[in-house]
Write an enzyme that holds these catalytic residues in place. Structure first.
Site, PDB file in Angstrom:
ATOM      1  N   SER A  46      -7.614 -63.172 -15.510  1.00  0.00           N
ATOM      2  CA  SER A  46      -8.094 -64.031 -16.597  1.00  0.00           C
ATOM      3  C   SER A  46      -8.346 -65.457 -16.131  1.00  0.00           C
ATOM      4  O   SER A  46      -9.274 -66.120 -16.611  1.00  0.00           O
ATOM      5  CB  SER A  46      -7.077 -64.038 -17.744  1.00  0.00           C
ATOM      6  OG  SER A  46      -6.928 -62.754 -18.314  1.00  0.00           O
ATOM      7  N   GLU A  92       6.077 -69.394 -15.416  1.00  0.00           N
ATOM      8  CA  GLU A  92       5.281 -70.607 -15.236  1.00  0.00           C
ATOM      9  C   GLU A  92       6.074 -71.742 -14.586  1.00  0.00           C
ATOM     10  O   GLU A  92       5.573 -72.421 -13.685  1.00  0.00           O
ATOM     11  CB  GLU A  92       4.702 -71.070 -16.590  1.00  0.00           C
ATOM     12  CG  GLU A  92       3.653 -70.143 -17.171  1.00  0.00           C
ATOM     13  CD  GLU A  92       4.260 -68.969 -17.941  1.00  0.00           C
ATOM     14  OE1 GLU A  92       5.516 -68.900 -18.041  1.00  0.00           O
ATOM     15  OE2 GLU A  92       3.495 -68.129 -18.449  1.00  0.00           O
ATOM     16  N   PHE A 145       0.333 -72.296 -22.101  1.00  0.00           N
ATOM     17  CA  PHE A 145       1.605 -71.983 -21.457  1.00  0.00           C
ATOM     18  C   PHE A 145       2.051 -73.054 -20.462  1.00  0.00           C
ATOM     19  O   PHE A 145       3.111 -72.918 -19.843  1.00  0.00           O
ATOM     20  CB  PHE A 145       1.523 -70.630 -20.746  1.00  0.00           C
ATOM     21  CG  PHE A 145       1.222 -69.479 -21.679  1.00  0.00           C
ATOM     22  CD1 PHE A 145       1.759 -69.431 -22.943  1.00  0.00           C
ATOM     23  CD2 PHE A 145       0.377 -68.454 -21.276  1.00  0.00           C
ATOM     24  CE1 PHE A 145       1.480 -68.382 -23.809  1.00  0.00           C
ATOM     25  CE2 PHE A 145       0.086 -67.399 -22.122  1.00  0.00           C
ATOM     26  CZ  PHE A 145       0.642 -67.358 -23.400  1.00  0.00           C
ATOM     27  N   HIS A 154      -8.556 -71.216 -20.702  1.00  0.00           N
ATOM     28  CA  HIS A 154      -8.503 -70.907 -22.143  1.00  0.00           C
ATOM     29  C   HIS A 154      -8.042 -72.151 -22.902  1.00  0.00           C
ATOM     30  O   HIS A 154      -7.006 -72.175 -23.546  1.00  0.00           O
ATOM     31  CB  HIS A 154      -7.585 -69.722 -22.406  1.00  0.00           C
ATOM     32  CG  HIS A 154      -8.050 -68.439 -21.767  1.00  0.00           C
ATOM     33  ND1 HIS A 154      -8.225 -68.306 -20.403  1.00  0.00           N
ATOM     34  CD2 HIS A 154      -8.396 -67.254 -22.306  1.00  0.00           C
ATOM     35  CE1 HIS A 154      -8.641 -67.081 -20.129  1.00  0.00           C
ATOM     36  NE2 HIS A 154      -8.765 -66.423 -21.265  1.00  0.00           N
ATOM     37  N   ASP A 167      -7.488 -64.666 -30.072  1.00  0.00           N
ATOM     38  CA  ASP A 167      -6.049 -64.675 -29.782  1.00  0.00           C
ATOM     39  C   ASP A 167      -5.276 -65.553 -30.763  1.00  0.00           C
ATOM     40  O   ASP A 167      -4.058 -65.429 -30.884  1.00  0.00           O
ATOM     41  CB  ASP A 167      -5.782 -65.157 -28.354  1.00  0.00           C
ATOM     42  CG  ASP A 167      -6.049 -64.060 -27.340  1.00  0.00           C
ATOM     43  OD1 ASP A 167      -6.255 -62.908 -27.746  1.00  0.00           O
ATOM     44  OD2 ASP A 167      -6.055 -64.364 -26.132  1.00  0.00           O
ATOM     45  N   ARG A 195     -12.781 -70.622 -21.540  1.00  0.00           N
ATOM     46  CA  ARG A 195     -13.047 -69.183 -21.491  1.00  0.00           C
ATOM     47  C   ARG A 195     -14.506 -68.914 -21.827  1.00  0.00           C
ATOM     48  O   ARG A 195     -15.134 -68.019 -21.256  1.00  0.00           O
ATOM     49  CB  ARG A 195     -12.147 -68.452 -22.491  1.00  0.00           C
ATOM     50  CG  ARG A 195     -12.397 -66.957 -22.561  1.00  0.00           C
ATOM     51  CD  ARG A 195     -11.712 -66.338 -23.771  1.00  0.00           C
ATOM     52  NE  ARG A 195     -11.805 -64.894 -23.770  1.00  0.00           N
ATOM     53  CZ  ARG A 195     -11.426 -64.127 -24.786  1.00  0.00           C
ATOM     54  NH1 ARG A 195     -10.942 -64.692 -25.890  1.00  0.00           N
ATOM     55  NH2 ARG A 195     -11.533 -62.814 -24.720  1.00  0.00           N
TER      56      ARG A 195
END
Length: 325
Positions: free
Chosen positions: A42, A69, A95, A119, A127, A178
């Site tokens: 991704s 992360e 994140f 993203h 999402d 994205r």
């Protein structure tokens, strides 16, 4: 390399542009080592020369960190402090909060790292609000010694990567989309000025009546709004500001050439919180952004719902002009 990277026809997501930059810079940088927090596919952080770091490999340069992360960011900090490598790591922008303290300490210690955060807004779509970042870019910009880039197309993404590679004494954040974004045409001078953090991307007059300042995915609608206003006889300059912090470090004469102090009618547009843009917009300006959690829907519908549209930006310019007289 930067001049040679072009959009591959149609709209290109800047996370794809990032992979293009990796494929261009990677063969020249055997010291480049990176990976992703279980989102490699991704984040588009695997490039043509990637070799998995596994037991028995001697030329490995790509690490599958797993969903960790903070640990990933700390490992990359250690790699950088060891010396001999330029580390990069990746996850969704939302994140990045899990790695916040590691990012902060990397900045405090002036440790080279390239953080690839994809993203980047409501543009990720269905999402929904759990994955749609809003305050994240603004909060990252507050960290001293941290370069934060939000590029609008392949050219700006390549410059952001180049900056991260050359920043040997500080970490760099790349904030990437994205959704596909249109390629913007530039002169040689404009291409060079990307590295200053902000520059005039589109100009309809040597003495504009208004300015539209935008970053990343909102550059396209800013250019469209300026063209609409031009057809009404209103001259507007579009300023692309992929790195506001770096722009504010430029000499006063350059900043004045990009943001002329006599132009009071200004509109800033970014798909994130509006906090932090007041100094650019000025007393009579407008800031269009998203100051609430998002929703689950296709990206185009969300941009319409939250007012990130060509007409809304055009009207904000008209309103700002009316206020300034």
């Amino acid at each position: 390399i930067v001049a040679g990277l072009k959009a591959e026809g149609g709209n290109v997501a800047t996370l794809k542009s990032s992979q293009m930059a990796l494929n261009a810079f990677g063969p020249l940088l055997p010291e480049l080592m990176g990976g992703s927090a279980d989102l490699a596919g991704s984040n588009n952080t695997i490039w043509s020369g990637s070799v998995d770091v596994n037991e028995g490999t001697e030329d490995g340069n790509f690490i599958y960190f797993g969903v960790r992360e903070f640990g990933m960011t700390e490992i990359c900090k250690g790699i950088s402090l060891h010396g001999g490598f330029i580390p990069y790591s990746a996850t969704f922008l939302v994140f990045s909060v899990y790695a916040r303290n590691a990012i902060r300490i990397s900045s405090l210690l002036r440790v080279q790292n390239i953080y690839v955060y994809t993203h980047d807004s409501i543009g990720l779509g269905e999402d929904g609000p759990t994955h749609q970042p809003f305050e994240h870019v603004a909060s990252l910009r507050l960290i001293p010694n941290l370069e934060v880039w939000r590029p609008c197309d392949t050219a700006e993404t390549a410059v952001a990567w180049k900056s991260g590679i050359e920043n040997s004494d500080k970490p760099t954040v790349l904030v990437l989309t994205r959704q596909g974004l249109p390629h913007q045409e530039r002169t040689t001078e404009q291409l060079e000025n990307i590295a200053r953090g902000g520059y005039v991307l589109s100009s309809t007059s040597a003495e504009p009546e208004a300015l539209i300042v935008a970053t990343g995915s909102e550059i396209g609608l800013a250019v469209d709004a300026a063209n609409n206003l031009s057809s009404e006889g209103i001259s507007v300059n579009v300023v692309s500001m992929p790195n506001p912090g770096l722009f504010m470090q430029q000499e006063l004469s350059y900043r004045e050439s990009v943001l002329p102090s006599q132009v009071k009618a200004r509109v800033v547009v970014e798909a994130g919180v509006t906090a932090g843009w007041a100094s650019i917009a000025g007393d009579n300006g407008r800031v269009i952004g998203v100051d609430s959690f998002g929703a689950s829907a296709p990206a185009a519908e969300l941009f319409e719902y939250y007012g990130l549209t060509t007409e809304n930006v055009s009207q904000a310019v008209r309103d700002s002009l009316a206020q300034t007289g």
